[in-house]
Design an enzyme around this catalytic site. Sequence first.
Site, PDB file in Angstrom:
ATOM      1  N   GLY A  71      45.676  43.305  41.899  1.00 47.00           N
ATOM      2  CA  GLY A  71      45.764  42.177  40.975  1.00 47.00           C
ATOM      3  C   GLY A  71      46.261  42.640  39.621  1.00 47.00           C
ATOM      4  N   GLY A  76      43.110  42.481  36.083  1.00 42.51           N
ATOM      5  CA  GLY A  76      43.729  43.657  36.693  1.00 42.51           C
ATOM      6  C   GLY A  76      44.757  44.311  35.792  1.00 42.51           C
ATOM      7  N   HIS A 297      38.431  20.023  37.351  1.00 40.00           N
ATOM      8  CA  HIS A 297      38.910  19.716  36.004  1.00 40.00           C
ATOM      9  C   HIS A 297      39.291  18.250  35.927  1.00 40.00           C
ATOM     10  CE1 HIS A 297      41.120  19.999  32.302  1.00 40.00           C
ATOM     11  NE2 HIS A 297      40.726  21.249  32.158  1.00 40.00           N
ATOM     12  N   ARG A 362      33.196  18.730  31.688  1.00 46.59           N
ATOM     13  CA  ARG A 362      34.179  18.524  32.749  1.00 46.59           C
ATOM     14  C   ARG A 362      33.612  17.851  33.992  1.00 46.59           C
ATOM     15  NH1 ARG A 362      37.496  24.308  32.418  1.00 46.59           N
ATOM     16  NH2 ARG A 362      38.419  23.811  30.419  1.00 46.59           N
ATOM     17  N   HIS A 446      40.001  23.505  40.008  1.00 45.07           N
ATOM     18  CA  HIS A 446      40.650  24.245  38.942  1.00 45.07           C
ATOM     19  C   HIS A 446      40.237  25.707  38.890  1.00 45.07           C
ATOM     20  CE1 HIS A 446      42.342  25.085  35.135  1.00 45.07           C
ATOM     21  NE2 HIS A 446      41.195  25.227  34.542  1.00 45.07           N
ATOM     22  N   GLU A 470      38.234  36.499  37.815  1.00 47.21           N
ATOM     23  CA  GLU A 470      37.766  35.335  38.579  1.00 47.21           C
ATOM     24  C   GLU A 470      37.271  35.737  39.971  1.00 47.21           C
ATOM     25  OE1 GLU A 470      40.451  32.000  38.361  1.00 47.21           O
ATOM     26  OE2 GLU A 470      39.300  30.842  39.830  1.00 47.21           O
ATOM     27  N   ARG A 480      31.878  26.614  34.260  1.00 51.12           N
ATOM     28  CA  ARG A 480      32.493  27.478  33.275  1.00 51.12           C
ATOM     29  C   ARG A 480      32.810  26.694  32.017  1.00 51.12           C
ATOM     30  NH1 ARG A 480      37.720  28.602  31.869  1.00 51.12           N
ATOM     31  NH2 ARG A 480      38.617  27.396  33.559  1.00 51.12           N
ATOM     32  N   LEU A 486      39.537  33.275  30.466  1.00 48.91           N
ATOM     33  CA  LEU A 486      40.479  34.248  29.899  1.00 48.91           C
ATOM     34  C   LEU A 486      39.696  35.354  29.217  1.00 48.91           C
ATOM     35  CD1 LEU A 486      43.136  31.827  28.374  1.00 48.91           C
ATOM     36  CD2 LEU A 486      43.135  32.944  30.591  1.00 48.91           C
TER      37      LEU A 486
HETATM   38  C1  LIG Z   1      46.190  25.754  35.273  1.00 53.00           C
HETATM   39  C2  LIG Z   1      45.081  26.634  34.778  1.00 53.00           C
HETATM   40  C3  LIG Z   1      44.685  26.573  33.444  1.00 53.00           C
HETATM   41  C4  LIG Z   1      43.657  27.370  32.956  1.00 53.00           C
HETATM   42  N1  LIG Z   1      43.324  27.299  31.630  1.00 53.00           N
HETATM   43  C5  LIG Z   1      42.376  28.126  31.141  1.00 53.00           C
HETATM   44  C6  LIG Z   1      42.068  28.141  29.738  1.00 53.00           C
HETATM   45  O1  LIG Z   1      42.650  27.393  28.946  1.00 53.00           O
HETATM   46  N2  LIG Z   1      41.136  29.000  29.299  1.00 53.00           N
HETATM   47  C7  LIG Z   1      40.475  29.838  30.154  1.00 53.00           C
HETATM   48  O2  LIG Z   1      39.656  30.604  29.670  1.00 53.00           O
HETATM   49  N3  LIG Z   1      40.758  29.852  31.472  1.00 53.00           N
HETATM   50  C8  LIG Z   1      41.678  29.023  31.996  1.00 53.00           C
HETATM   51  N4  LIG Z   1      41.961  29.044  33.342  1.00 53.00           N
HETATM   52  C9  LIG Z   1      41.289  30.002  34.207  1.00 53.00           C
HETATM   53  C10 LIG Z   1      41.885  31.396  34.071  1.00 53.00           C
HETATM   54  O3  LIG Z   1      43.262  31.288  33.847  1.00 53.00           O
HETATM   55  C11 LIG Z   1      41.705  32.250  35.322  1.00 53.00           C
HETATM   56  O4  LIG Z   1      40.438  32.180  35.764  1.00 53.00           O
HETATM   57  C12 LIG Z   1      41.995  33.714  35.017  1.00 53.00           C
HETATM   58  O5  LIG Z   1      43.225  33.842  34.394  1.00 53.00           O
HETATM   59  C13 LIG Z   1      41.954  34.556  36.262  1.00 53.00           C
HETATM   60  O6  LIG Z   1      42.434  35.856  35.967  1.00 53.00           O
HETATM   61  P1  LIG Z   1      42.352  37.018  37.035  1.00 53.00           P
HETATM   62  O7  LIG Z   1      42.892  38.210  36.367  1.00 53.00           O
HETATM   63  O8  LIG Z   1      40.983  37.110  37.553  1.00 53.00           O
HETATM   64  O9  LIG Z   1      43.239  36.571  38.253  1.00 53.00           O
HETATM   65  P2  LIG Z   1      44.753  36.075  38.390  1.00 53.00           P
HETATM   66  O10 LIG Z   1      45.433  35.966  37.092  1.00 53.00           O
HETATM   67  O11 LIG Z   1      44.734  34.898  39.271  1.00 53.00           O
HETATM   68  O12 LIG Z   1      45.462  37.265  39.123  1.00 53.00           O
HETATM   69  C14 LIG Z   1      45.291  37.538  40.477  1.00 53.00           C
HETATM   70  C15 LIG Z   1      46.111  38.744  40.807  1.00 53.00           C
HETATM   71  O13 LIG Z   1      45.759  39.232  42.067  1.00 53.00           O
HETATM   72  C16 LIG Z   1      46.887  39.446  42.863  1.00 53.00           C
HETATM   73  N5  LIG Z   1      46.483  39.246  44.240  1.00 53.00           N
HETATM   74  C17 LIG Z   1      45.734  38.248  44.750  1.00 53.00           C
HETATM   75  N6  LIG Z   1      45.533  38.441  46.049  1.00 53.00           N
HETATM   76  C18 LIG Z   1      46.156  39.580  46.380  1.00 53.00           C
HETATM   77  C19 LIG Z   1      46.303  40.309  47.586  1.00 53.00           C
HETATM   78  N7  LIG Z   1      45.751  39.919  48.704  1.00 53.00           N
HETATM   79  N8  LIG Z   1      47.032  41.436  47.544  1.00 53.00           N
HETATM   80  C20 LIG Z   1      47.600  41.881  46.397  1.00 53.00           C
HETATM   81  N9  LIG Z   1      47.472  41.234  45.246  1.00 53.00           N
HETATM   82  C21 LIG Z   1      46.765  40.102  45.232  1.00 53.00           C
HETATM   83  C22 LIG Z   1      47.895  38.477  42.371  1.00 53.00           C
HETATM   84  O14 LIG Z   1      49.180  38.951  42.655  1.00 53.00           O
HETATM   85  C23 LIG Z   1      47.604  38.484  40.881  1.00 53.00           C
HETATM   86  O15 LIG Z   1      48.286  39.550  40.283  1.00 53.00           O
HETATM   87  C24 LIG Z   1      42.983  28.237  33.832  1.00 53.00           C
HETATM   88  C25 LIG Z   1      43.361  28.310  35.172  1.00 53.00           C
HETATM   89  C26 LIG Z   1      44.391  27.510  35.651  1.00 53.00           C
HETATM   90  C27 LIG Z   1      44.738  27.573  37.095  1.00 53.00           C
END
Ligand SMILES: Cc1cc2nc3c(=O)[nH]c(=O)nc-3n(C[C@H](O)[C@H](O)[C@H](O)COP(=O)(O)OP(=O)(O)OC[C@H]3O[C@@H](n4cnc5c(N)ncnc54)[C@H](O)[C@@H]3O)c2cc1C
Lengths: 685, 211, 247
Positions: A71, A76, A297, A362, A446, A470, A480, A486
């Site tokens: 990730g 990540g 959401h 929400r 969401h 996440e 949340r 973020l």
């Molecule tokens: C539309 C939207 C708006 C949002 N707005 C907000 C906001 O305003 N404020 C806030 O705090 N949060 C917000 N969130 C929530 C927040 O964006 C996410 O919870 C957070 O960014 C997740 O980050 P992450 O690093 O855990 O995962 P992600 O950014 O989802 O990254 C997942 C990573 O894992 C990799 N991956 C997944 N599965 C595999 C696999 N099997 N093999 C290899 N790689 C894999 C993907 O390639 C990616 O690189 C929002 C979410 C969405 C969808």
Amino acid sequence: MATTLHDGLTPLNVAPEQKSDDAAGYYSLGDKLVDPVAPTGPIAQRWTTRKFENRLVNPANRRKLDIIIVGTGLAGGAAAATLGEAGYNVKSFCYQDSPRRAHSIAAQGGINAAKNYKEDGDSTFRLFYDTVKGGDYRARENNVYRLAEESANIIDQCVAQGVPFAREYGGLLDNRSFGGVQVSRTFYARGQTGQQLLIGAYQAMERQVAAGTVEQFTRHEMLELIIVDGKARGIVTRDMVTGAIDTHLADVVVLASGGYGNVFYLSTNAMGSNVTAAWRAHRKGAYMANPCYTQIHPTCIPVTGSHQSKLTLMSESLRNDGRIWVPKNVEDCEKDPRQIPEADRDYFLERIYPSFGNLVPRDIASRAAKYMCDEGRGVGPQVAEVGPDGEERMVRRGVYLDFADAIERLGKHGVEEKYDNLLDMYARITGENPYETPMRIYPAVHYVMGGLWVDYHLQSNIEGLFVAGEANFSDHGANRLGASALMQGLADGYFVLPNTIRDYLADGPFEKVAENHPDVVAARAAVEERVNKFLAIQGTRSVESYHKELGSIMWEYCGMERTEDGLKLAISKIRDLRADFWTNVKVLGASDNLNQDLEKAGRVADFLELGELMCIDALNRRESCGGHFRGESQTEDGEALRHDDEFAYVAAWEWGGDSNDGGEPVLHKEDLIYTAIEMKQRSYK
Amino acid sequence: MAVTGLIFIGYVLAHMYGNLKVFAGQEAFDTYAHHLRTFGEPMLPYEGLLWIMRVVLLLSVIGHAYAAFTLWARASKARSQKYVVKKAVAATLSSKMMRWGGVALLLFVVFHLLHLTTRTITPGGDQESPYERMIVSFQPERWYIAVIYLLAMAALAMHLRHGVWSACQTLGFTNSARARVRANTAAIFLAVVIAGGFALVPLSILFGIVE
Amino acid sequence: MKLTLKVWRQANATAKGEIKTYPLDGVSPDMSFLEMLDLLNEQLVTQGEEPVAFDHDCREGICGMCSLMINGQAHGPEVTTTCQLHMRSFNDGDTITIEPWRADPFPVIKDLVVDRSAFDRIIQSGGYISANTGSAPEANSVPAPRDKAMRAFNVATCIGCGACVAACPNGSASLFLGAKITHLGELPQGQPERWSRVVDMVTQHDAEGFGGCTNIGECTAACPKEIPLDVISQLNKDLRTAMKHGL
Ligand SMILES: Cc1cc2nc3c(=O)[nH]c(=O)nc-3n(C[C@H](O)[C@H](O)[C@H](O)COP(=O)(O)OP(=O)(O)OC[C@H]3O[C@@H](n4cnc5c(N)ncnc54)[C@H](O)[C@@H]3O)c2cc1C
Ligand code: HEM
Ligand code: HEM
Ligand code: SF4
Ligand code: F3S
Ligand code: FES
């Protein structure tokens, strides 16, 4: 409501005792679970002390330690950059063609930090308190306090990287209040905060790629976890371009693979968001915690028809100025909204929740919108859906979000300034002009608060397997707070993991695992077999159609409102669907090159197992808390009713085999005992 | 590229100014031509300045053409597989014609030198006075000479239209939307003035305004 | 709506591709362009033909994963990403030609999918500010003038989609490059590495095989984030200053 400060030295509640057992027959009860590394002492000192106590790794040894990070999102990407800088050997994986495209990029609203730049009474403790309360007292206080503490460092770090946050005329950082919180602590970069934060982390990571400390594997999907002698020692991936199945071995594995909201088919997640990385680990023994905790959401663009592939979020900030309503009379639902006189409009949130109005949390806003549409007062096009009785029906799923008053008050220009790109986006997607007709919105899945269980060090119950962002369950409880995902992703990646993983790695370098170790060979063979299986079935139904059907089951029965009967029905439907999938799915093409249907088949297969576990978890939790509303648990006037005495625990599920083969999951409960905050029922009336 | 381009612009501006002396009569024009050659004497030998200028121009042409062909080669290497359908949305006609326009200009200059400087091509007979050479060449009965010149001026206009703007952008003068508008306006202005100014000479001879 | 689709099909990186024609019925004007392709793929799977591979992920115009040359225009006829392009921009009976981005530094992987890792390598060559985790000063200790911060933000919105390259007649990535140079160069934090950054990134850009910019302006017209042409001017200016600094 006055908040009392507690020092964290004495428990404020007793361990819960569950009386109901709705999920009897679907699971078995395992041992209680405790966080083995939970810190104690004054709450404000716990993290500082722990950072000091955790062992260090000699810089010369770091080069000999291999870390796999799956990730490249905020969690990540930040972890790869930081651990690379520290001198470890990092291998980073993502399924997209570039780390910069991880779904964190889509976050719009902002990121919280207890900087108190506005002198409006914010503090680490207040952010901590708001987050625990927002999560309806189902989060672990240790983790949340640490999160609030690190929040300020995140902003410093991001600014130093060149993240262009909004600024005031004097050149200092601007804040806004977000998601109904009373202090202004949300930092933002117009409506693209997630994008800017992610680009910052991505650039920091690319810098390490250039420095040779991070090796980047794009278009590589993790399909299996490798465990040797009880420790996570590597992963099996499929190169999505060549189809090559490879093993990657390391001293420690970090999963930062994001959320699994796509189990609902329609969600605000990216099309490729999946549970596979986490689910494969789960099947290898990692516990899945609170899988049913989903955030819905309230302000998304409604579904227009069965062709819909994903839903788009409209930032919650719109609720600050827009007013939400539906027609009072069912007959008016087809009318042009501008023709409906004021007297015939029902501003239902303002009516039911006079003190919070359109700014209720929400889950409340979402559920209220659902009820209006269930009553037949929804607006917009009629769409087909399967009702609780299993029959197909036509329903309008949408409520108005009206800017007419705001335009009158702020002028069209004022509204444009504040919400420009959002309203433009709406216009582009719907083809309607939101300055003229009210927008239509509807809730959508969401975010998932559930995820792999981790301890205070973000280590799962499998040694050497760490989970961040996440993908873990840790910091948000049952719901949340806006702008805190973020924060969590970056806190985990920049500040928590690097400080906890070193304690684990201080015992390393571990003995190298050979490529031909029987456990490695077996993991790899299992992946190959599975890939070949998908291609061999040669059935009649597309992968997509299974996903859609699963999604509609999940949304109907395990979405905004859940009941015992509905969940049981859902479980049996999912079991049938899964059995059918494994005999009748149709995946064309070969495995030795880019094959998007093949990728998807693997993801859907895992969703078909996860969906069932989510329903079992929801069935067991006979209480309404956070974003999770159980029909059987409500107050007299229909509000959510929590049962702290029964359910103040984390439900951590152990894989017990496929239920279609007679397996059942094992539930381990981790009691939530608060020492710094007292639990209170929430009320928004 | 931009530097050599700007040298050309400077040259054609001066050259155009000189050519307009045609309207001041034969004497003025020939004196000017003579002056060009004796300028700086005795510090510089006869035709000294002219030779310096010629060398600079020649080096510029070589540099300019070299840069142009390098860019051209890089562009074709960057896209060896062409699109089946490709629509241009923002490209001006001038910008699309840069390379062919440049080649046309090169051919023109060669022709032009053979014609008026080396006097190898002598439509209407060789003349000692530069003024007369022009007058004779652009007579209506030799309309084709005028047409060649006018076509070349059209090519020049287009080359300058894009070239001036492009040079501003390449030199980093256009860092805001306003600056971009200004550069584009300047480009159009210079293109019209220079090409127009040049064109006046053959046109007025052709139509007998200057005899 | 009923459409005729002419789609570039290419089995893998080395295979010779060709345009194939598919009729498609039942397209709704509310569909996004990619949902229209989903529909085509569903139809192809039913007929036993392998579905068309195309890149996409967020489907909300922000990840930069989607691409496609649609009737000769990068991301199609509107100023947006392909995932945010809707079928209401087309008419019943239209013929639509769909091709991958064409640029040698973006080799085709399969059908409409290309490899854009050259962009990552350009960022690796210097598209960052070196700020180790934990070493950052208090965020408000360095104020950034609002207008500069705004300009930085406006160009930081680049999603790395590559439409600029696809549209440029020279196959140049100057707009992408200029956007990053301007983003980091406008902020006080970006100053220490400003001159080496531009030299290193331009060198990498050229080494990847992208073409040179001759200021045609197709890139900015195709850019879904409307990155303005002045970033290319800024790029050139910074490059000139860097040379003055002897880099
Ligand atoms: C539309 C939207 C708006 C949002 N707005 C907000 C906001 O305003 N404020 C806030 O705090 N949060 C917000 N969130 C929530 C927040 O964006 C996410 O919870 C957070 O960014 C997740 O980050 P992450 O690093 O855990 O995962 P992600 O950014 O989802 O990254 C997942 C990573 O894992 C990799 N991956 C997944 N599965 C595999 C696999 N099997 N093999 C290899 N790689 C894999 C993907 O390639 C990616 O690189 C929002 C979410 C969405 C969808
Ligand atoms: C030898 C014949 C010539 C050729 C092959 C040629 C070709 C080109 C090409 C390909 C360009 C690049 C396009 C661009 O940068 O936008 C260019 C730019 C330019 N040309 Fe020419 N040209 C020639 C002669 C001339 C002449 C005679 C003039 C002036 C009278 C001129 C003035 C310019 C200018 C000002 C530019 C812009 C430079 C820049 O973009 O930085 N060129 N030319
Ligand atoms: C209608 C247009 C033009 C006319 C009437 C014209 C006329 C002349 C004349 C009369 C001379 C000879 C001067 C002398 O020997 O003293 C000359 C020389 C020259 N002209 Fe032009 N010219 C025109 C356009 C151009 C253009 C567009 C260019 C370049 C892009 C150009 C480049 C030159 C050069 C290089 C010389 C030679 C100077 C030297 O080295 O002696 N001319 N021109
Ligand atoms: S500059 Fe525009 S077109 Fe180019 S990659 Fe960035 S967003 Fe895409
Ligand atoms: S289209 Fe190409 S030539 Fe330059 S201005 Fe844009 S990169
Ligand atoms: S799919 Fe993400 S921008 Fe189009």
